[in-house]
Design an enzyme around this catalytic site. Structure first.
Site, PDB file in Angstrom:
ATOM      1  N   LYS A 196      40.353 -36.575 -42.054  1.00  0.00           N
ATOM      2  CA  LYS A 196      41.710 -37.078 -41.882  1.00  0.00           C
ATOM      3  C   LYS A 196      42.032 -37.289 -40.412  1.00  0.00           C
ATOM      4  O   LYS A 196      42.690 -38.273 -40.036  1.00  0.00           O
ATOM      5  CB  LYS A 196      42.705 -36.100 -42.518  1.00  0.00           C
ATOM      6  N   SER A 237      48.418 -33.119 -50.752  1.00  0.00           N
ATOM      7  CA  SER A 237      48.395 -32.908 -49.306  1.00  0.00           C
ATOM      8  C   SER A 237      49.305 -33.828 -48.505  1.00  0.00           C
ATOM      9  O   SER A 237      49.407 -33.694 -47.290  1.00  0.00           O
ATOM     10  CB  SER A 237      46.956 -33.038 -48.777  1.00  0.00           C
TER      11      SER A 237
END
Length: 341
Positions: A284, A239
């Site tokens: 995140k 990611s």
């Protein structure tokens, strides 16, 4: 002892037993939460996260932070409840992250491989975007295929069956009209060595395609004489690809890509620059905002989830491609509002 004493003693034993169970018995869950965030333009310890050797680079400013999700394993009942009650963590079945048919070493190797692949994709996407030339190289080789033992991953493919290999589809096109048992010549270059030629006998295709089978997965890679190194310890998964890509572009071009702002983001990227969705985006975003980010680059496929859980003060920018991401940063630098989720 009378009944009251027996009742008190039994209660104490039960409380102690429950306490021991809660403190020491492991539950089949992991806790997901905000993980570390790293500035891809900065340092990890004393080492640059991204270094480029053999090519001119330019000063950068601000931040381009990649974000991660922490996975806490071996939870006790009380530990799991405590993390869940905190509101910063979510519980998920352990088998989703540690499949019972794989060892922890295998899982770690898979995460490391995905992270390394994301670095390669980031380099390719960035240099393609900047207009650097590409070459076709050997990716995966099917074990036991005609190419096995002749070619190696990373070999530069030049011609096949007398036809130039200019992109991955051209390799298959070069074998049009062939069949199992035919011999074809493959010309290639291994590392910095001189050009080589090898004659291989094609096999039967595992599928229904009658075309002869070589057993090579061809991929494009930058054809450059400088080296990009990404150094980041104890991070796995794909990611970080988008943020690595943007940092490489920023270092190789004049000016500040982010306009000196604190930008964070996430997203898997393929060599063509398409940005794919990832997991754990709420965690995140939380960590990015706490670190000081004011803008977060969100893969288009994660937009609904991100919009519903974005922290206050964090501007979201929707990106489906690398071009979207650079345009969003251009907008920020020009004082405009980039497309949001």
């Amino acid at each position: 002892m009378n009944r009251r004493t027996w009742t008190l003693l039994t209660s104490v034993v039960l409380v102690v037993a429950f306490g021991l169970l809660g403190a020491f018995v492991r539950v089949p869950y992991v806790a997901l939460g905000p993980g570390p965030t790293y500035d891809t333009l900065g340092l990890d310890g004393n080492v640059p996260v991204i270094s480029i050797d053999g090519q001119q680079t330019f000063p950068t400013g601000g931040h381009l932070n990649m974000t991660t999700v922490s996975v806490t394993d071996q939870l006790s009942l009380f530990g799991a409840l405590g993390l869940w009650i905190s509101g910063r963590y979510a519980l998920a079945p352990r088998e989703l992250y540690f499949p019972p048919d794989k060892s922890e070493q295998q899982i770690e190797q898979e995460n490391t491989r995905a992270f390394n692949d994301s670095q390669t994709s980031a380099e390719t996407a960035a240099l393609r975007y900047l207009g650097y030339p590409m070459k076709v190289v050997v990716g995966e080789i099917v074990k036991g295929s005609p190419a096995d033992g002749v070619l190696e991953p990373g070999d530069h493919l030049l011609t096949a069956n007398g036809k130039p290999v200019t992109d991955p589809p051209s390799l298959k096109a070069a074998l049009n009209g062939t069949k199992a048992g035919d011999r074809v010549e493959i010309r290639f270059r291994h590392a910095d060595q001189p050009e080589r030629a090898a004659s291989v006998q094609l096999a039967a295709n595992p599928g229904s395609d009658p075309q002869g089978f070589l057993g090579v997965g061809a991929v494009e890679r930058p054809d450059v004489n400088f080296h990009i190194k990404i150094s980041l310890a104890d991070v796995g998964g794909p990611s970080a690809g988008l943020m690595f890509t943007l940092a490489i572009i920023d270092k190789l071009t004049p000016g500040e890509l982010n306009g000196g702002r604190f930008v964070a983001g996430t997203g898997e990227i393929n060599p063509d620059g398409a940005v794919g969705p990832i997991g754990g985006i709420p965690f995140k975003m939380v960590k990015a905002r706490e670190a000081g980010a004011t803008t977060f680059l969100v893969p288009a496929g994660n937009c609904a989830e991100a919009k519903a859980q974005a922290p206050e003060g964090l501007q979201l920018a929707k990106v489906a491609t690398l071009g979207d991401a650079t345009k969003a940063l251009d907008d920020l630098r020009d004082g405009q509002v980039p497309p949001s989720c």
